[in-house]
Scaffold this motif. Structure first.
Motif, mmCIF file in Angstrom:
data_model
loop_
_atom_site.group_PDB
_atom_site.id
_atom_site.type_symbol
_atom_site.label_atom_id
_atom_site.label_comp_id
_atom_site.label_asym_id
_atom_site.label_seq_id
_atom_site.Cartn_x
_atom_site.Cartn_y
_atom_site.Cartn_z
ATOM 1 N N ASN A 1 -28.406 -11.890 -53.793
ATOM 2 C CA ASN A 1 -27.458 -12.487 -53.534
ATOM 3 C C ASN A 1 -26.214 -13.095 -54.392
ATOM 4 O OD1 ASN A 1 -28.268 -12.285 -50.871
ATOM 5 N ND2 ASN A 1 -29.601 -13.700 -51.142
ATOM 6 N N GLY A 2 -25.014 -13.071 -53.873
ATOM 7 C CA GLY A 2 -24.107 -13.415 -55.020
ATOM 8 C C GLY A 2 -22.554 -12.918 -54.896
ATOM 9 N N GLU A 3 -21.651 -13.044 -55.936
ATOM 10 C CA GLU A 3 -20.556 -12.450 -55.646
ATOM 11 C C GLU A 3 -19.921 -11.687 -56.912
ATOM 12 O OE1 GLU A 3 -17.922 -15.406 -54.012
ATOM 13 O OE2 GLU A 3 -17.303 -16.091 -55.996
ATOM 14 N N TRP A 4 -19.293 -10.941 -57.070
ATOM 15 C CA TRP A 4 -18.570 -10.341 -58.023
ATOM 16 C C TRP A 4 -17.291 -10.773 -58.163
ATOM 17 C CZ3 TRP A 4 -20.804 -7.546 -61.898
ATOM 18 C CH2 TRP A 4 -22.123 -6.832 -61.765
ATOM 19 N N VAL A 5 -17.108 -11.444 -59.509
ATOM 20 C CA VAL A 5 -15.492 -11.844 -59.906
ATOM 21 C C VAL A 5 -15.085 -11.194 -60.823
ATOM 22 C CG1 VAL A 5 -14.029 -13.894 -60.443
ATOM 23 C CG2 VAL A 5 -16.179 -14.191 -59.121
ATOM 24 N N ILE A 6 -14.102 -10.175 -60.477
ATOM 25 C CA ILE A 6 -13.352 -8.885 -61.446
ATOM 26 C C ILE A 6 -11.864 -9.283 -61.659
ATOM 27 C CG2 ILE A 6 -13.392 -6.573 -61.732
ATOM 28 C CD1 ILE A 6 -15.468 -6.511 -59.741
ATOM 29 N N ALA A 7 -11.581 -9.617 -62.703
ATOM 30 C CA ALA A 7 -10.238 -9.794 -63.280
ATOM 31 C C ALA A 7 -9.549 -8.451 -63.100
ATOM 32 C CB ALA A 7 -9.949 -10.420 -64.858
ATOM 33 N N PRO A 8 -8.129 -8.044 -63.091
ATOM 34 C CA PRO A 8 -7.544 -6.964 -63.090
ATOM 35 C C PRO A 8 -7.858 -6.013 -64.475
ATOM 36 C CG PRO A 8 -5.987 -8.782 -62.121
ATOM 37 C CD PRO A 8 -7.371 -9.440 -62.780
ATOM 38 N N GLY A 9 -8.289 -4.998 -64.308
ATOM 39 C CA GLY A 9 -8.503 -4.129 -65.536
ATOM 40 C C GLY A 9 -9.905 -4.510 -66.175
ATOM 41 N N ALA A 10 -10.853 -5.382 -65.748
ATOM 42 C CA ALA A 10 -11.970 -5.772 -66.306
ATOM 43 C C ALA A 10 -12.691 -4.342 -66.315
ATOM 44 C CB ALA A 10 -12.776 -6.747 -65.620
ATOM 45 N N ASP A 11 -13.420 -4.322 -67.161
ATOM 46 C CA ASP A 11 -14.537 -3.173 -67.761
ATOM 47 C C ASP A 11 -15.738 -3.485 -66.918
ATOM 48 O OD1 ASP A 11 -16.210 -1.230 -68.318
ATOM 49 O OD2 ASP A 11 -15.955 -1.476 -70.554
ATOM 50 N N PRO A 12 -16.139 -2.714 -65.913
ATOM 51 C CA PRO A 12 -17.444 -2.752 -64.911
ATOM 52 C C PRO A 12 -18.720 -2.733 -65.886
ATOM 53 C CG PRO A 12 -16.241 -0.811 -64.602
ATOM 54 C CD PRO A 12 -15.441 -1.541 -65.376
ATOM 55 N N ARG A 13 -18.646 -2.003 -66.897
ATOM 56 C CA ARG A 13 -19.809 -1.999 -67.811
ATOM 57 C C ARG A 13 -20.056 -3.198 -68.640
ATOM 58 N NH1 ARG A 13 -21.423 3.983 -69.649
ATOM 59 N NH2 ARG A 13 -23.162 2.798 -69.937
ATOM 60 N N ARG A 14 -18.860 -3.937 -68.768
ATOM 61 C CA ARG A 14 -19.082 -5.171 -69.499
ATOM 62 C C ARG A 14 -19.385 -6.226 -68.429
ATOM 63 N NH1 ARG A 14 -16.754 -6.016 -74.616
ATOM 64 N NH2 ARG A 14 -16.279 -8.358 -73.752
ATOM 65 N N ARG A 15 -20.743 -7.047 -68.569
ATOM 66 C CA ARG A 15 -21.017 -8.040 -67.512
ATOM 67 C C ARG A 15 -21.606 -9.219 -67.863
ATOM 68 N NH1 ARG A 15 -24.566 -2.901 -65.518
ATOM 69 N NH2 ARG A 15 -22.454 -1.495 -65.217
ATOM 70 N N ILE A 16 -20.994 -10.468 -66.965
ATOM 71 C CA ILE A 16 -21.592 -11.552 -67.250
ATOM 72 C C ILE A 16 -22.364 -12.193 -66.193
ATOM 73 C CG2 ILE A 16 -20.898 -13.965 -67.654
ATOM 74 C CD1 ILE A 16 -18.398 -12.933 -69.002
ATOM 75 N N LEU A 17 -23.729 -12.577 -66.280
ATOM 76 C CA LEU A 17 -24.237 -13.221 -65.076
ATOM 77 C C LEU A 17 -23.777 -14.975 -65.413
ATOM 78 C CD1 LEU A 17 -26.397 -13.519 -63.097
ATOM 79 C CD2 LEU A 17 -28.220 -13.782 -64.607
ATOM 80 N N TYR A 18 -23.270 -15.393 -64.242
ATOM 81 C CA TYR A 18 -22.989 -16.811 -64.202
ATOM 82 C C TYR A 18 -23.964 -17.390 -63.289
ATOM 83 C CZ TYR A 18 -20.646 -21.145 -64.885
ATOM 84 O OH TYR A 18 -20.366 -22.473 -65.021
ATOM 85 N N ILE A 19 -24.553 -18.884 -63.661
ATOM 86 C CA ILE A 19 -25.402 -19.507 -62.932
ATOM 87 C C ILE A 19 -24.619 -20.699 -62.734
ATOM 88 C CG2 ILE A 19 -27.799 -20.161 -62.691
ATOM 89 C CD1 ILE A 19 -28.646 -18.131 -64.910
#
Length: 356
Positions: free
Chosen positions: A94-112
């Protein structure tokens, strides 16, 4: 009867000492830390008004109604934001993805997110997750972990662990190994962040490349000096938790055990109380006027002593988790610029080690 009372009290004291046995960490308070010289900007006045509104959200209400009002107000904080990022909901985890324009999907941040483990959501913290996605050129996954009191504290911990394990191998586009992993969180979420790093280490999973914690709660025993000394200077946590200063600490420990079903001395609830060796590069940002500043200082000092690259950056006179007031607050933008530099540094070191 008199002797029976004495015996009961003796047994209660003995049980308290056994259950809540803890190391005295006051020696960590002697470390000196640099505080940024610049004081709060003029925009901070508006932030203080917003905090008053947050406090008034549950005025006159009690119990569940007050908590629901607080949750609703926190979620509304993102309503006026003009986000360029794409928001993609997720159900498992459960959660949501927040993806800036052009962001690399293989670079990831888990935010809590923070919220005293009882409030807050991915939605309430979009001002932070949006900025993190932009500055890190990464897809940010904000985990919607289960909150108290409807769920147990450990349910939320397990949700964060599940999200991290999943994120290593999965991105917004589907299964794919992460090339860069960062874990970040604020306040209660900062505690989950730091506790998660230790769990990753113990579990033998791919460790995060770095971590960022905003004003983290590191020790639920509340023995750090600023927990009481900074009540008057903390406009957010002071009104909410300042009354605890009048409660004997053993009573707080028993109440915490009853509410969390985890001892306040457990490293899961108090990351400061566990081993801080062999952790990834970690940046902690905190204000010198908030109640949790000494918790952050103690964590940084202990981590340094145990060989982990944890750095503490301190702002003067800012509110608890001021980063959430981006882009309104200039100091919030300074904080994100600081994070961007930190990310570049850990990536540079990672690349150098791979070449070597």
């Amino acid at each position: 009867m008199f002797w029976l009372i004495i015996i009961i009290l003796f047994l209660l004291v003995a049980l308290t000492l056994i259950l809540f046995h803890r190391e005295d960490l006051s020696h960590l308070d002697h470390e000196d830390y640099t505080v940024r010289e610049a004081g709060p900007s003029a925009e901070n006045r508006h932030v203080l008004e917003l905090i008053k509104d947050m406090g008034n959200a549950g005025k006159g209400l009690r119990g569940k109604a007050r908590l629901q009002a607080m949750r609703k107000y926190m979620d509304s904080m993102s309503d006026s934001l003009e986000l360029q990022s794409q928001i993609l909901p997720s159900e498992n985890p459960n959660g949501e993805w927040v993806i800036a324009p052009g962001a690399d999907p293989r670079r990831r941040i888990l935010y809590i997110h923070g919220g005293a483990w009882a409030a807050g959501s991915p939605r309430s913290h979009r001002s932070i997750t949006d900025r993190l996605s932009h500055i890190a050129n990464a897809a940010v996954f904000a985990v919607d972990y289960r909150l108290m009191p409807e769920h147990r504290f450990m349910d939320g911990v397990r949700d964060c662990r599940k999200a991290y394990t999943w994120l290593i191998e999965n991105g917004p586009d589907g299964p794919a190994e992460a090339t860069f992993m960062l874990v970040a969180g604020d306040s209660a979420g900062g505690s989950h962040t730091l506790g998660l790093l230790a769990w990753i280490r113990e579990s033998g999973l791919r460790q995060a490349d770095g971590a960022v914690a905003f004003s983290p709660s590191t020790d639920l025993t509340m023995t750090a000096p600023s927990n009481r000394n900074n009540i008057a200077t903390d406009p957010m946590l002071g009104p909410m938790f300042g009354g605890l200063s009048k409660v004997p600490r053993p009573v707080i420990w028993w109440a915490t055990l009853a509410a969390f079903r985890v001892s306040p001395t457990s490293p899961v609830a108090s990351p400061l109380r566990g081993s801080l060796a062999n952790l990834p590069p970690t940046l902690i940002q905190v204000s010198d006027s908030e109640m949790l500043v000494d918790n952050a200082r103690r964590y940084a000092a202990k981590a340094k002593a145990e060989g982990s690259p944890v750095r503490l950056h301190t702002w003067r006179g800012m509110v608890h988790v001021w980063q959430i007031f981006s882009p309104l607050l200039p100091e919030a933008e300074e904080a994100f610029a600081d994070i961007e530099s930190f990310i570049r540094e850990i990536e540079s070191r990672k690349n150098d080690s791979e070449v070597a």
